[in-house]
Structures are given as structure tokens and as C-alpha cells.
Scaffold this motif. Sequence first.
Motif, short mmCIF file in Angstrom:
data_model
loop_
_atom_site.label_atom_id
_atom_site.label_comp_id
_atom_site.label_asym_id
_atom_site.label_seq_id
_atom_site.Cartn_x
_atom_site.Cartn_y
_atom_site.Cartn_z
N UNK A 191 -7.60 11.59 12.84
CA UNK A 191 -7.92 10.57 12.20
C UNK A 191 -7.44 10.77 10.76
N UNK A 192 -7.48 11.78 10.02
CA UNK A 192 -7.24 11.88 8.63
C UNK A 192 -5.72 11.89 8.65
N UNK A 193 -5.03 12.28 9.57
CA UNK A 193 -3.35 12.03 9.44
C UNK A 193 -2.99 10.56 9.43
N UNK A 194 -3.63 9.56 10.30
CA UNK A 194 -3.54 8.44 10.30
C UNK A 194 -4.01 7.79 8.88
N UNK A 195 -5.13 8.10 8.51
CA UNK A 195 -5.49 7.74 6.91
C UNK A 195 -4.29 7.99 5.88
N UNK A 196 -4.08 9.33 6.09
CA UNK A 196 -2.91 9.80 5.12
C UNK A 196 -1.41 8.86 5.13
N UNK A 197 -1.06 8.90 6.50
CA UNK A 197 0.24 8.17 6.71
C UNK A 197 0.39 6.68 6.29
N UNK A 198 -0.75 5.82 6.53
CA UNK A 198 -1.06 4.71 6.26
C UNK A 198 -0.61 4.65 4.66
N UNK A 199 -1.21 5.41 3.92
CA UNK A 199 -1.20 5.42 2.44
C UNK A 199 0.33 5.85 1.74
N UNK A 200 0.78 6.84 2.76
CA UNK A 200 2.01 7.56 2.37
C UNK A 200 3.24 6.54 2.24
N UNK A 201 3.14 5.66 3.69
CA UNK A 201 4.22 4.67 3.89
C UNK A 201 4.07 3.43 2.76
N UNK A 211 0.59 -2.23 3.79
CA UNK A 211 0.42 -1.42 4.84
C UNK A 211 -0.65 -2.19 5.58
N UNK A 212 -0.64 -2.66 6.77
CA UNK A 212 -1.99 -2.92 7.73
C UNK A 212 -1.81 -2.26 8.89
N UNK A 213 -2.81 -1.52 9.00
CA UNK A 213 -2.89 -0.63 10.21
C UNK A 213 -4.13 -0.68 10.95
N UNK A 214 -4.17 -1.32 12.25
CA UNK A 214 -5.09 -1.43 12.98
C UNK A 214 -5.51 -0.47 14.31
N UNK A 215 -6.32 0.15 14.46
CA UNK A 215 -6.90 0.97 15.47
C UNK A 215 -7.97 0.71 16.32
N UNK A 216 -7.93 1.20 17.62
CA UNK A 216 -8.93 0.77 18.56
C UNK A 216 -10.09 1.84 18.28
N UNK A 233 -3.95 -1.39 3.08
CA UNK A 233 -3.55 -0.56 1.91
C UNK A 233 -2.23 -1.27 1.04
N UNK A 234 -2.44 -1.33 -0.14
CA UNK A 234 -1.44 -1.98 -1.06
C UNK A 234 -0.35 -1.24 -1.53
N UNK A 235 0.54 -1.56 -2.35
CA UNK A 235 1.76 -1.05 -2.51
C UNK A 235 1.62 0.23 -3.55
N UNK A 236 0.48 0.48 -4.11
CA UNK A 236 0.16 1.46 -4.97
C UNK A 236 -0.42 2.72 -4.11
N UNK A 237 -0.65 2.43 -2.64
CA UNK A 237 -1.63 3.32 -1.94
C UNK A 237 -2.97 2.95 -2.21
N UNK A 238 -3.43 2.08 -2.87
CA UNK A 238 -4.81 1.83 -2.89
C UNK A 238 -5.38 1.21 -1.66
N UNK A 239 -6.55 1.33 -1.58
CA UNK A 239 -7.33 0.79 -0.10
C UNK A 239 -8.06 -0.42 -0.52
N UNK A 240 -7.26 -1.58 0.08
CA UNK A 240 -7.80 -3.12 -0.20
C UNK A 240 -8.93 -3.15 0.65
N UNK A 244 5.13 5.74 15.65
CA UNK A 244 6.24 5.37 14.63
C UNK A 244 5.71 5.58 13.14
N UNK A 245 4.65 5.83 12.88
CA UNK A 245 4.23 5.69 11.48
C UNK A 245 4.44 7.09 10.93
N UNK A 246 4.72 8.20 11.97
CA UNK A 246 4.92 9.54 11.59
C UNK A 246 6.33 9.35 10.95
#
Length: 254
Positions: free
Chosen positions: A169-179, A187-192, A208-215, A142-144
Amino acid sequence: MTLRIALCQCGVEWEQPARNLARLEPQVAAAEADVVLLPELFATGFTLDPAGVAEGPGGPVAEALRRWAVQYDKAVAGSVAVVEDGCFYNRMYFVKPSGECAWYDKRHLFAPGGEARNYTPGNCRTVVEYKGFRFLLLVCYDLRFPVWSRCRCDYDAILCCASWPAPRREVWRTLLRARAIENQCYVAGVNRVGDDPSAHYAGDSALVDFKGRTLAEAGAGEQILTGALDDGALEAFREKFPAWRDADDFWIQI
């Protein structure tokens, strides 16, 4: 107001729900958080043939989530293979400490990997309110799809549980921040992590926060990643930089 969230990045024993539940319960109990988020199909692994492991609504895995939420006084969320009216769903549950349960059926099934052959897609979004925050529930692929997850001032954070293979994995990392950036939300994304018969999983769970920064961000091993959401900071940013007011109107045909 702040809310603490724990991302339970774990391995999954293939199609062994009882053993996975027994291993996960101490982690849920120990998590110092208001919400604990588990990976996609955390009790069985990402099986493409759910007939042997799917449970009915309110089955043993769903009941374990409810018991954990009540007993440990925290909301617990994650997805489960469910069979209902002859159809299989990849269903994400969100269970509150009161025992109240909301769910979301994964809309975008991973057709390139064969998920769409045996599962049925969901047909509606789910937003859950808890402790002053509104959460949009998403599952992995769904993240895509940004239109499906577009914020219409109806949620504050996305919770995404996933079984996202390491080669992407880089797609996952990028999409979390894009959304997070486009929706001005957390955005909170958990992967196995670990392996199943068809894939290797690298983790990379993140908050990730609302500015795309990694918390907070996990590496490749099993761990519980925790962080805090701040509704005051979110509201102040949305008012200071109100890009959401210029969003295009649209509607989704299902």
C-alpha cells in the motif's frame, strides 16, 4: 474550468459480474461528479484465469458502463476482462454521456502474480479528452513505469484503476504522488477493498494535484471519494514552473 471526479472505492464479489454491477449502479448514480472511476476488473475481481468471465468487445459489462454514462449524464471508467481475436485483455473503458467509448489495454501485466500468463499486453497509450481535460488511462501495475506514463504536454490528468494489494500500500501511495510531481499533472487513483482468493486490498484511493499534494484520500472501507480538478490552476503552475520544458527526449520501442 473545474471538473469533479468521484473515485468509487468498493469491494468486489469474486467472479460475479451481475451482482457487482447491481451493487455498483446506485453508487455511480449517486456520485456528484462529472467522471466516476471504478477499480480494476470491478465486475469480476482480479482473476488470473479470465476464460470463464471475459466478455467480447461491447459485452454486458461494457454495455452497463455505456448505459450508466448515458442515463446518469457522467463519464464512467474502469477495467474489464475482454476476449478479442482469441486473446484476453485487461481493458480500461472510458465512456462519455454521449455513449462514445474509448479504451486502453493494460500494457504492463503483473508477471510476478501470473497475470502475463493468460492476458496479452496492450501496445499503445490512450489519452481521452472530456470537458476540457485530457486524461491518460492507466491500469494498476502501469503506475510503476514512469517512461510509459511520461507527459509530453499531451494530457492533464492520469486516471488509474487498480487492484493493489495491502502489503504494498505504501508503494501505491508513493507512486501516485511521484507520477503527479514528475508529470506536473493531476492523478486520480482508485483501488478496491476487501479480499479475493489470493490477496487483501486496503483501498487508499486518492486524488493528487500537480504538486503532489493530496486533495482527497480514502481510508480502508467502501466509500465514494470526490474532488475537483482545476485547469486554470494547472496551467498557471506549468507556466510558472515549466520543468516540462527541460524533459529529455526519448521514444518507446514496442
